[in-house]
Motif scaffolding. Structure first.
Motif: not given
Ligand code: GLY
Ligand code: MN
Ligand code: MN
Length: 511
Positions: A144-158
């Motif tokens: 969860g981003e509340f705990w671990v910070g921002r995570r990428p979306s599928l579009a970001d990783v692509a």
């Protein structure tokens, strides 16, 4: 609450509200997050990773190839180690740092080979960021981003990788598609969950759940072997990353030399050395490429001394074997054995210079046309000759160098070289004929690291040698007509090291 399952008792330390009002309120009133300019930026290594995928996939036409990044590894109870993806995944995607736990790269066979020569399409399956309307956002401490910070979306990783990205939930169906007709190959060691999924898919399709790993024709072992061998020759991007890793590592050695007086002053001076190097590794790179060996005095005769809990005494040698792993996960692997006082004693100098002479001989043998094993053999000639000269060998150097002798190896039981890259011991699953017996090729990067180790209780050597351990380790790039020492900027000869230390340590410091 005696009937509370043990697995749930870890939550007894906190009380997350369960009310519907809380749950609803947590999903409301979140404004837009500032855009992260790096989130969708194409990785510097994306193009070279694409070429590697194509080359590897071409070796397995029609097969589905599965390269997991791996799971978060538990450190203790409910805390995890910082994530580091499997090196094959990093090699084939260009994703470094802590990207992306649970992700899986699948090279999906194309029905018809494309005009451009592609035999497969790459697809990345991953767990994308949960949106703020979901409970996972605030309730999942692992993702969860509340705990671990921002995570990428599928579009970001692509966008970062140039690889089509799909939700991890689609993975099982993707593996099972045409099961029984498509050969499935999985990099088994990377992720037990994905491996079990692949085995289940095979079993359901009527195939055996994966033959034993040792079988030479095991489809999974062949994939691991090919992925390892694909890393034997580094491309320009990888060489650039290795240069960065070496430069950061040399800075780390300088920092240690500068702070040696603090190490001497502390009862666990080796930890001061270790901590100083690691601080730089984290600040300048992703971290350490392997556990630092900070071995003072007789500890240097223990090859993998990583306890690093001893003192650093004036008059002793300090063997520092350390490497910075940069954000792309390429690592350096360097060793110097330096005099704590700033000057080698005569016997320390004799041993150190012999080791550097052996390294020089190995370096001279490191060129295209020679074999990997010639590098080691060249170093061993010098080691055996010096030991003979000092009267330590029970036989002549020539007799020791014969296959049925090898007495000199008592004082250097390890090898002289290993490939270096994403793993400190890179390409470890390559076949013998492509490793020890192979011809050297431009683009290969490996260490040259001869040493001599006289244990304090070694009765086969005179007392003056006992307790001295020396290793000199450099990182070497094979070029078209020879080799480049990537770590040449770190002094090697005794005199040069003494001058380097004198320049780094303030003149007023007590010795
Ligand atoms: N630091 C591990 C090695 O030198 O191989
Ligand atoms: Mn090494
Ligand atoms: Mn090393």
């Amino acid at each position: 609450m005696d009937d509370q399952p043990l697995t749930e008792r870890g939550d007894n330390r906190s009380r997350r509200p369960q009310s519907a009002a809380f749950k609803r309120f947590m999903t409301e009133d979140w404004g837009p997050v500032d855009p992260d300019p790096a989130a969708a930026k194409r990785l510097a290594g994306a193009d070279s990773a694409a070429l590697r995928r194509r080359q590897l996939a071409n070796r397995f036409p029609g097969d589905r190839l599965v390269f997991p990044a791996g799971q978060l590894a538990r450190r203790s109870n409910d805390t995890d180690y910082r994530f580091r993806p499997h090196s094959a995944f990093a090699h084939l995607t260009g994703l470094g740092q802590d990207h992306e736990p649970e992700a899986v790269l699948v090279l999906e066979p194309l029905p018809d080979a494309q005009a451009a020569g592609d035999t497969h399409e790459a697809v990345l399956y991953l767990r994308p960021a949960a949106t703020r309307e979901t409970a996972e956002f605030y309730s999942d401490a692992r993702y969860g981003e509340f705990w671990v910070g921002r995570r990428p979306s599928l579009a970001d990783v692509a966008a970062q990788t140039g690889i089509r990205a799909e939700h991890l939930g689609q993975l099982r169906d993707a593996l099972a598609k045409d099961a029984g007709q498509v050969q499935l190959r999985v990099l088994r060691e990377a992720d037990q969950i994905v491996t079990a999924m692949a085995d289940q898919v095979r079993a359901e399709a009527g195939a055996q759940p994966g033959p034993p790993q040792e079988a030479p024709d095991d489809p999974d072992a062949k994939l691991a072997e090919a992925a390892s061998e694909a890393r034997l020759v580094k491309d320009a991007h990888e060489i650039g990353q290795l240069r960065l890793a070496v430069a950061a590592t040399i800075e780390g050695f300088e920092r240690v030399a500068r702070g040696l007086d603090q190490a001497v002053a502390h009862r666990r001076g080796e930890r001061v050395v270790e901590a100083s190097f690691e601080a730089g590794a984290r600040v300048e790179g992703n971290g350490l490429g392997y556990e630092t060996i900070a071995a003072a005095g007789p500890h240097a005769t223990t090859l993998h001394w990583i306890k690093n809990n001893g003192p650093v005494r004036p008059g002793d040698l300090l063997l520092l074997d350390a490497g910075v792993e940069v954000d792309s996960l390429y690592t350096a692997d360097l060793t110097r054995t330096i005099p704590v006082s700033g000057r080698y004693s005569p016997v320390q100098r004799r041993v150190w210079e012999a080791v550097v002479d052996a390294a020089d001989a190995a370096f001279a043998a490191a060129r295209p046309g020679n074999r990997f094993r010639d590098v080691h053999d060249a170093a061993m000639v010098v080691i055996a000759e010096r030991l003979e000269e000092w009267g330590l060998l029970p036989v002549t150097a020539a007799e020791a160098l014969a296959a049925d002798g090898q007495q000199h190896r008592r004082w250097m039981v390890h090898g002289t070289s290993h490939h270096l890259g994403l793993d400190v011991h890179d390409c470890a699953q390559a076949r013998q004929e492509l490793y020890m017996d192979s011809l050297l090729e431009p683009g290969m990067v490996f260490t040259i690291e001869p040493g001599l180790y006289f244990k304090p209780e070694d009765l086969a050597v005179p007392e003056e040698y006992r307790g001295i351990g020396c290793r000199c380790e450099d990182d070497i790039l094979i070029t078209a007509d020879g080799a480049e020492n990537l770590s040449a900027a770190l002094p090697r000869r005794a005199e040069a090291i003494e001058a380097w230390m004198a320049a780094l340590r303030p003149p007023a410091s007590p010795r």
